[in-house]
Enzyme design. Structure first.
Site, PDB file in Angstrom:
ATOM      1  N   GLY A  48      48.121  33.928  40.380  1.00  0.00           N
ATOM      2  CA  GLY A  48      48.631  35.482  40.492  1.00  0.00           C
ATOM      3  C   GLY A  48      47.553  36.507  40.783  1.00  0.00           C
ATOM      4  O   GLY A  48      47.697  37.657  41.016  1.00  0.00           O
ATOM      5  N   HIS A  49      46.307  35.930  41.194  1.00  0.00           N
ATOM      6  CA  HIS A  49      45.270  36.761  41.635  1.00  0.00           C
ATOM      7  C   HIS A  49      44.502  36.253  42.812  1.00  0.00           C
ATOM      8  O   HIS A  49      43.541  35.627  42.803  1.00  0.00           O
ATOM      9  CB  HIS A  49      44.022  36.960  40.421  1.00  0.00           C
ATOM     10  CG  HIS A  49      43.435  38.150  40.538  1.00  0.00           C
ATOM     11  ND1 HIS A  49      41.952  38.181  41.089  1.00  0.00           N
ATOM     12  CD2 HIS A  49      43.396  39.375  39.993  1.00  0.00           C
ATOM     13  CE1 HIS A  49      41.127  39.313  40.952  1.00  0.00           C
ATOM     14  NE2 HIS A  49      42.382  39.952  40.170  1.00  0.00           N
ATOM     15  N   PHE A  50      44.844  36.460  43.950  1.00  0.00           N
ATOM     16  CA  PHE A  50      45.930  36.939  44.229  1.00  0.00           C
ATOM     17  C   PHE A  50      46.705  35.844  45.256  1.00  0.00           C
ATOM     18  O   PHE A  50      46.088  35.323  46.108  1.00  0.00           O
ATOM     19  CB  PHE A  50      45.746  38.337  45.142  1.00  0.00           C
ATOM     20  CG  PHE A  50      45.031  39.397  44.325  1.00  0.00           C
ATOM     21  CD1 PHE A  50      46.008  40.101  43.550  1.00  0.00           C
ATOM     22  CD2 PHE A  50      43.701  39.684  44.588  1.00  0.00           C
ATOM     23  CE1 PHE A  50      45.136  41.267  42.892  1.00  0.00           C
ATOM     24  CE2 PHE A  50      43.306  40.638  43.720  1.00  0.00           C
ATOM     25  CZ  PHE A  50      43.816  41.531  42.921  1.00  0.00           C
TER      26      PHE A  50
END
Length: 143
Positions: A48-50
């Site tokens: 999720g990052h990124f």
């Protein structure tokens, strides 16, 4: 003094996915440490990052430095029922992005010890370029 991953697992209370030190290449317990975090695309935080542009979160770079600092306090000696807790982070600066494939070099030098509080000057680098720095304070306490 050097530590392999087995030594690190015995020293720190952390485990996957939150163990962020892979190897210690130099350690003078109670004084300084130089450690490595190999940053791979398989790190769970990259989900999720990124998406499409993976960057190691700055807070995890600081956590890597804090874990290296804890090893510096403890050395290879097992201190029964004791753990190093993060107390404060000051003057944290992030200078460059850390991405998959980077080898993060973690350096911490004890500046002072007062009333059981260890104060470290910490620098994280990749390819000899500073990517982050902070002053970290930690305390050795009962579990």
């Amino acid at each position: 003094m050097q530590f392999n991953i087995s030594d690190i697992i015995k020293t720190l209370p952390h485990s996957y996915p939150f163990l962020l030190v892979d190897r210690v290449i130099e350690c003078d317990p109670g004084k300084s440490i130089k450690a490595i975090k190999n940053v791979t695309f398989n790190e769970p935080f990259f989900i999720g990052h990124f998406p499409g542009h993976p960057i190691m979160p700055g807070v995890l770079i600081i956590e890597s430095l804090a874990q290296a600092s804890a090893i510096c306090v403890l050395g290879k000696e097992t201190i029964e029922n004791k753990v190093v807790y993060l107390r404060s982070i000051e003057n944290a600066k992030f200078r460059k992005l850390v991405t998959p494939g980077d080898t993060l070099i973690l350096q911490a030098n004890i500046q002072s010890v007062c009333l059981g509080v260890y104060k470290f000057r910490c620098i994280a680098s990749v390819s000899e370029e500073k990517v982050a720095e902070a002053t970290i304070s930690a305390v050795l306490q009962n579990k």
